[in-house]
Motif scaffolding. Structure first.
Motif: not given
Length: 246
Positions: A26-35, A120-123, A130-132, A169-172
């Motif tokens: 959800f957040l990745a798609f919303r971020y994509y729309v924003f960008l 950036f949305p994919i990242l 990865r938190i999950g 997570l650190l690498f990302l």
């Protein structure tokens, strides 16, 4: 907090990984729309929609196919088939999405590079996912081998293991900052996405050695073989990187 983290709310055990996975989408798609609203997209809306559909279908198929090769099993009944259908891996999703996009662009005749807007949305999506994975501990195959390394953690089986999800997570975070800085240099269209794929797949190739994988060919797992295929796909960009480094 114990790992696996399985909070109980009103008597029900919550699958925190599943919740964060949906949140990531959800957040990745919303971020994509924003960008996309804040950038000049030379690809028409109809073509962009076809590209997104191609990416979604390719990612769906790729994530399942590679997951099967990662842990091959024989289908003996419907429950095994359902398990296979629910198995997925981000590596297969990324490469399958790439192929889906390329096929969709061939069909609609789109020549412009389309990947930069997705980077950036994919990242962000991978990071949340990865938190999950980390909170799920041994319930997800993102745990590492038993280790005496200082970063070793008990992920649910009483043994000190490499917290692969935390390493990623650190690498990302570092990759996000690096690509964000590169973005300011007005790179050639499509190059940002290529740098993302090369960096992430190279990282995953090496980090897989810390996981208790099944190694099929020349001491490599199915994920590592896929990483090499992806890096070979971008060999021209990699060669140019070495030339520029000189």
């Amino acid at each position: 907090m114990e790992i696996p983290f399985e909070p109980i709310i009103t008597g029900y055990k919550i699958n925190i990984h599943l919740i964060l996975e949906y949140l990531a989408f959800f957040l990745a798609f919303r971020y994509y729309v924003f960008l996309r609203k804040r950038s000049i997209d030379v690809i028409p809306n109809s073509n962009r929609l076809s590209i997104i559909l191609g990416a979604a279908l390719g990612a769906f198929l790729g994530s399942r196919i590679v997951a099967v090769f990662e842990n091959p099993v024989f289908i003996t009944d419907i429950s095994v088939f359902v398990t296979i259908l629910n198995s997925k891996t981000i590596m297969g999703g990324l490469f399958g999405g790439l192929l889906g996009v390329e096929i969709a662009k061939k069909i609609i005749g789109e020549k412009q590079s389309s990947g930069d807007l997705f980077v950036f949305p994919i990242l962000l999506g991978i990071f949340i996912g990865r938190i999950g994975c980390f909170l799920s501990g041994m319930n997800e195959f993102t745990y590492g081998k038993v280790t005496t390394f200082i970063a070793g953690m008990d992920l649910g089986d009483g043994l000190k293991r490499h917290p692969i999800a935390l390493y990623e997570l650190l690498f990302l975070i570092l990759l996000f900052l690096f690509l964000w800085k590169l973005k300011q240099r007005n790179l050639r269209s499509g190059l940002l996405f290529q740098y993302f794929m090369i960096s992430y797949f190279a990282f995953r190739f090496f980090i897989e050695f810390l996981k208790p994988n099944i190694f099929f060919i020349l001491g490599l797992s199915s994920i590592q073989i896929l990483c090499l295929i992806c890096l070979l796909y971008y060999y021209k960009t990699i060669l140019n990187l070495f030339k520029n480094a000189r």
